[in-house]
Design a protein around this motif. Structure first.
Motif, mmCIF file in Angstrom:
data_model
loop_
_atom_site.group_PDB
_atom_site.id
_atom_site.type_symbol
_atom_site.label_atom_id
_atom_site.label_comp_id
_atom_site.label_asym_id
_atom_site.label_seq_id
_atom_site.Cartn_x
_atom_site.Cartn_y
_atom_site.Cartn_z
ATOM 1 N N HIS A 1 -3.682 1.499 -8.335
ATOM 2 C CA HIS A 1 -3.321 0.094 -8.551
ATOM 3 C C HIS A 1 -2.579 -0.076 -9.875
ATOM 4 O O HIS A 1 -1.591 -0.826 -9.954
ATOM 5 C CB HIS A 1 -4.576 -0.777 -8.535
ATOM 6 C CG HIS A 1 -4.294 -2.243 -8.528
ATOM 7 N ND1 HIS A 1 -3.890 -2.924 -7.401
ATOM 8 C CD2 HIS A 1 -4.313 -3.170 -9.518
ATOM 9 C CE1 HIS A 1 -3.695 -4.197 -7.682
ATOM 10 N NE2 HIS A 1 -3.946 -4.372 -8.970
ATOM 11 N N HIS B 1 -7.643 -2.288 2.143
ATOM 12 C CA HIS B 1 -6.547 -3.147 1.696
ATOM 13 C C HIS B 1 -6.184 -4.161 2.783
ATOM 14 O O HIS B 1 -5.914 -5.334 2.498
ATOM 15 C CB HIS B 1 -5.320 -2.303 1.368
ATOM 16 C CG HIS B 1 -5.398 -1.615 0.043
ATOM 17 N ND1 HIS B 1 -4.601 -0.543 -0.290
ATOM 18 C CD2 HIS B 1 -6.184 -1.833 -1.040
ATOM 19 C CE1 HIS B 1 -4.882 -0.143 -1.515
ATOM 20 N NE2 HIS B 1 -5.839 -0.907 -1.992
ATOM 21 N N TRP C 1 0.873 1.044 -9.394
ATOM 22 C CA TRP C 1 1.608 0.023 -8.619
ATOM 23 C C TRP C 1 2.069 -1.106 -9.532
ATOM 24 O O TRP C 1 3.223 -1.546 -9.471
ATOM 25 C CB TRP C 1 0.715 -0.512 -7.505
ATOM 26 C CG TRP C 1 1.390 -1.537 -6.643
ATOM 27 C CD1 TRP C 1 1.590 -2.847 -6.915
ATOM 28 C CD2 TRP C 1 1.998 -1.309 -5.360
ATOM 29 N NE1 TRP C 1 2.266 -3.454 -5.892
ATOM 30 C CE2 TRP C 1 2.527 -2.545 -4.931
ATOM 31 C CE3 TRP C 1 2.117 -0.195 -4.529
ATOM 32 C CZ2 TRP C 1 3.175 -2.688 -3.709
ATOM 33 C CZ3 TRP C 1 2.761 -0.343 -3.307
ATOM 34 C CH2 TRP C 1 3.279 -1.569 -2.906
ATOM 35 N N HIS D 1 0.861 -1.187 0.000
ATOM 36 C CA HIS D 1 0.000 0.000 0.000
ATOM 37 C C HIS D 1 0.888 1.223 0.000
ATOM 38 O O HIS D 1 1.681 1.423 0.917
ATOM 39 C CB HIS D 1 -0.887 -0.011 1.253
ATOM 40 C CG HIS D 1 -1.699 1.233 1.429
ATOM 41 N ND1 HIS D 1 -2.943 1.381 0.878
ATOM 42 C CD2 HIS D 1 -1.435 2.388 2.090
ATOM 43 C CE1 HIS D 1 -3.421 2.576 1.191
ATOM 44 N NE2 HIS D 1 -2.521 3.198 1.921
ATOM 45 N N LEU E 1 -3.005 -8.455 -4.026
ATOM 46 C CA LEU E 1 -1.631 -8.089 -3.673
ATOM 47 C C LEU E 1 -0.996 -9.095 -2.723
ATOM 48 O O LEU E 1 0.234 -9.115 -2.581
ATOM 49 C CB LEU E 1 -1.611 -6.688 -3.057
ATOM 50 C CG LEU E 1 -1.839 -5.546 -4.059
ATOM 51 C CD1 LEU E 1 -2.253 -4.268 -3.341
ATOM 52 C CD2 LEU E 1 -0.583 -5.298 -4.881
ATOM 53 N N GLU F 1 -8.198 -5.469 -4.145
ATOM 54 C CA GLU F 1 -6.785 -5.127 -4.327
ATOM 55 C C GLU F 1 -5.929 -5.783 -3.257
ATOM 56 O O GLU F 1 -4.865 -6.352 -3.556
ATOM 57 C CB GLU F 1 -6.613 -3.610 -4.300
ATOM 58 C CG GLU F 1 -7.137 -2.906 -5.530
ATOM 59 C CD GLU F 1 -6.981 -1.403 -5.486
ATOM 60 O OE1 GLU F 1 -7.428 -0.731 -6.429
ATOM 61 O OE2 GLU F 1 -6.414 -0.883 -4.496
ATOM 62 N N LEU G 1 -6.187 -7.629 -12.038
ATOM 63 C CA LEU G 1 -7.402 -7.018 -11.510
ATOM 64 C C LEU G 1 -8.438 -7.038 -12.627
ATOM 65 O O LEU G 1 -8.289 -6.357 -13.646
ATOM 66 C CB LEU G 1 -7.118 -5.579 -11.066
ATOM 67 C CG LEU G 1 -8.309 -4.708 -10.688
ATOM 68 C CD1 LEU G 1 -9.150 -5.346 -9.606
ATOM 69 C CD2 LEU G 1 -7.834 -3.325 -10.239
#
Length: 792
Positions: free
Chosen positions: A497, A150, A500, A139, A473, A469, A516
């Motif tokens: 995201h 998250h 990331w 995060h 992750l 997410e 995703l």
């Protein structure tokens, strides 16, 4: 009350001082990392960037978590919710050794410390957040509001994991975070792990006080009890007291978590527990400069960023900076080589117990392939193009049901969505699983259970996105289904995201995670009863702004294509896949085998639909017009227009192109799925008119194709912000995406058919008037529209 040895607390305080020293050094020091000589201006970075205010509190929390991890062998990851909390996570992962293992050039000595300081917020270095480059992070914290969702996503189906989530009191004012406190109503203590929220109440955000810091302690306590939490308060500013208080509180909290899980897992107690949380109340910028130039700094918003903002121009600030750094007594903490002394280093956990090395914070390392059924077994029988289907997502439902069922034992697949699973026609899922739910269940409720695989019982797109997410992750798979218009609610979360994914893909030590996957139904063209508020296909435009290496957009024209696309998306890694599909009965065009082939190519000519007349080689045909379509309703209206043209203008050579993979339109130099110019020209020609029916806003097609040879002849029909409560066909008419407008556009581009064309246009204009009168009288589309079928 448990007591802790003064010697242990003193060593913990020294470890905390080391983390604080490294954090200040990251913000300020260009050279002289251990102050071997008096500090000079040349030792200070010329640009001072970073955020100090939240950092000492996070350092404090980290060292205390280390103690219980090491004592109990706990599996804990750390989420830094406050914005720009990077210095703390970087400092602590460096002290525990995780950082240097990943980045050997940042060694645990004076030379490595110098590099650690220099890279921070420096060109060619690292950001000031807990970014993907930071070990142990899932995060980033640059955008506020998502840390707690998250954290919950990370512990679903992770029974041995505890996520310690630090929440800044500024962050706590955001809508997503305020709503995320309710996530405890979905946590199953038998099959899920635990979330330990630590509200870091330091009183101020960027420039003003925070709400939760200014309400009474009684009101604050009642607020969190009302959310269903059991808050433990740790408040003060004197280090010795605070270490003892935090150690005691953390021991109580860990004991409470273990008790809840023990009762649920071994004693069968299913009553929803009251999970513990900690409220840490400490000064903003704790241990930093208290007063600068006569102005209070510590404990105010002025400590938020860089307390000593310009030592070069303000007399005395360089001396204050040196005093601040020396207050941590680094000479007591690091040896002559710049290494943390052994008696402090041993306070950190070892191996994968270190929060910077926990594999759950590098979820791709734990990722297992989904068990997937053969999507070919779920296809609709299409004996001829255009047969009536039951609804594309309704066909997809059994496939997703069996995906969920095949992976129940692995517990690594969930479906998320804001109370729309049934509405989007995915109810087949409930044949094998329920919605996860920890609140009371009444006799009239459906598909609610303590342990379900569907997370759609909270009407918050933010929470569903954040949960998913966190789930991805930490090494699992999932799907988000949502109404197309309201996926915009999480635009910013998608942004973060996608960024990331882009950054983490460049880091060899970061393993790829599952993609995703968005399934957007209830789309713009079928909002018969919802109206204008539910019409917005612009998420596609938003998505394609992101890096081509990350994003994919699919618009399957029928159910069999949807099955093929979804199978592909669920197998993929490290992408954001957007799939847009209808849920209402609609025509089916391709057999399942043809659909698989078509979707594999992503784009293709539907020769059965067109009327190209080759002289020798089919591929050498030059059509009079290209009819392109992308999306289920655009495909229907295009083929209906083609049927009119083939009947009324039988000599016209028509090429029909269907696009499933939107990114095929971009050049191959711009997107890995893109077509070369030669491939594009072979499909769309270099100079013939192209009438393009698109699901979304027309400008996007022009944007994707503006560099193509034939862009000047590209005439795009799509959504034009027209339509409200009306019939399905009238939505297309109002936006000129209907078969009649498409046909008239063809006629306008072919002046040599003027006599026949003008006659046809006149007929179609009459049809449009007839259509309008009919729906206003009957409330339904004309029978010839509702009953239209592709001609034999």
């Amino acid at each position: 009350m448990q007591t802790h040895s003064p010697e242990l607390l003193e060593r913990m305080d020294a470890y905390w001082r080391a983390a604080n020293y490294l954090s200040v050094g990251q913000i300020y020091l260009f050279d002289n990392p251990l102050l071997r000589r008096p500090l000079e201006l040349t030792d200070v970075k010329r640009r001072l960037l970073g955020h100090w205010g939240t950092t000492p509190g996070q350092n404090f929390i980290y060292v205390h978590l280390n103690r219980v991890i090491k004592r109990d062998g706990l599996n804990i990851i750390f989420i830094a919710g406050p914005g720009h909390g990077g210095p703390a996570v970087i400092a602590n992962t460096y002290l525990e050794g995780s950082y240097s293992e990943i980045y050997p050039d940042i060694s645990q000595d004076e030379a490595g410390m110098q590099k650690l300081f220099l890279q921070f917020s420096f060109p060619g270095g690292i950001p000031s957040h807990a970014s993907p480059e930071t070990p142990g992070s899932i995060h980033e914290g640059g955008e506020l509001g998502y840390s707690l969702s998250h954290a919950f996503g990370a512990v679903f189906d992770n029974p041995d994991l505890i996520t310690a989530c630090v929440i800044g009191d500024g962050e706590a004012e955001t809508g997503p975070l305020a709503t995320a406190w309710h996530s405890n109503k979905f946590l199953n203590p038998v099959t899920d792990g635990a979330v330990l929220p630590i509200l870091h109440l330091n009183g101020y955000k960027i420039a003003s006080p925070t709400l939760l810091a200014r309400i009474s302690r009684e009101e604050l306590h009642s607020l969190f009890e009302g959310y269903g939490w059991q808050p433990y308060f740790v408040e003060g500013d004197e280090p010795a007291f605070m270490h003892a208080a935090m150690a005691t509180a953390l021991d109580s909290v860990i004991a409470k978590i273990k008790e809840i899980q023990q009762k649920a897992r071994f004693d069968g107690i299913t009553v929803r527990p009251r999970w513990p949380m900690i409220v840490l109340i400490s000064p903003k910028g704790w241990t930093g400069p208290k007063v600068v130039d006569g102005v209070q700094i510590e404990g105010t918003s002025r400590a938020h960023q860089v307390p000593l903002s310009d030592p070069a121009s303000h007399a005395g600030q360089l001396g204050l900076l040196e005093q601040w750094l020396k207050s941590y007594r680094a000479h007591e903490l690091f040896d002559d080589d710049g290494r943390l002394i052994p008696e402090l280093a041993e306070l950190a956990p070892t191996g994968q117990y270190r929060m910077g090395s926990n594999p759950h914070a590098n979820g791709g390392a734990l990722l297992r392939d989904l068990k997937l059924p053969d999507f070919l077994d779920y296809g609709e029988a299409v004996v001829k193009p255009g047969i009536r289907g039951i609804g594309d997502t309704l066909v997809l439902g059994p496939f997703l049901r069996d995906v969920a069922n095949l992976n129940i034992l692995q517990r690594n697949f969930r479906v998320f969505g804001p109370d729309e699973t049934l509405s989007n026609r995915l109810g087949a899922l409930f044949e094998v699983t329920d919605r996860q739910w920890q609140l009371p269940i009444e006799a009239s409720d459906q598909w609610l259970a303590l342990d379900g695989r569907v997370m759609d019982s909270m009407l918050s797109e933010h929470q569903c996105e954040g949960w998913l997410e966190g789930y991805l992750l930490t090494g699992r798979h999932g799907l988000f289904n949502c109404y197309e218009a309201f996926i915009h609610i999480i635009d910013a979360m998608f942004n973060q995201h996608a960024k990331w994914l882009k950054v983490s893909a460049s880091l060899p030590w970061r393993h790829k995670i599952a993609s995703l996957n968005y399934l957007l139904a209830s789309h713009v063209w079928r909002q018969d009863h919802n109206g204008f508020s539910h019409q917005d296909p612009g998420f596609i435009d938003h998505v394609v702004n992101k890096k081509a290496s990350v994003v994919r957009v699919y618009l399957p024209p029928d159910a069999n294509c949807l099955l093929s696309v979804m199978d592909h998306c669920l197998r993929s890694r490290h992408y954001v896949n957007v799939v847009i599909a209808g849920k209402h009965p609609s025509p089916q065009w391709l057999t399942i085998d043809s659909a698989a082939k078509h979707c594999g190519a992503g784009i293709g000519i539907w020769r059965w639909a067109g009327s190209e007349q080759a002289l020798n080689d089919v591929d050498a045909t030059v059509p009079d017009v290209v009819m392109a379509c992308c999306g289920d309703v655009p495909t229907l209206e295009t083929l209906a227009a083609v049927s009119i043209l083939r009947e009324k203008l039988p000599k016209l050579k028509i090429r029909v192109i269907n696009i499933v993979d939107l990114m095929k339109l971009q050049p191959d130099s711009e997107h890995p799925h893109g077509l070369s110019d030669a491939q594009f020209d072979a499909l769309f020609t270099r100079d013939q008119p192209v009438i393009f029916a698109f699901h979304g806003y027309p400008a996007l097609i022009h944007r994707l194709t503006y560099r193509r040879h034939n862009h000047r002849n590209m005439h795009v029909h799509g959504y034009k912000e027209e339509g409200t409560i009306t019939t399905a066909f009238d939505m297309t008419v109002l936006n000129q995406l209907d078969r009649f407008h498409l046909t008239m556009d063809v006629v306008d581009r072919l002046p040599y058919s003027s006599e026949e064309g003008n006659t046809l246009k006149a007929e179609l204009l009459e049809k449009l008037l007839e259509h309008k009168a009919y729906i206003e009288k009957n409330g339904l589309d004309m029978p010839e529209i509702q009953d239209w079928r592709w001609p034999d």
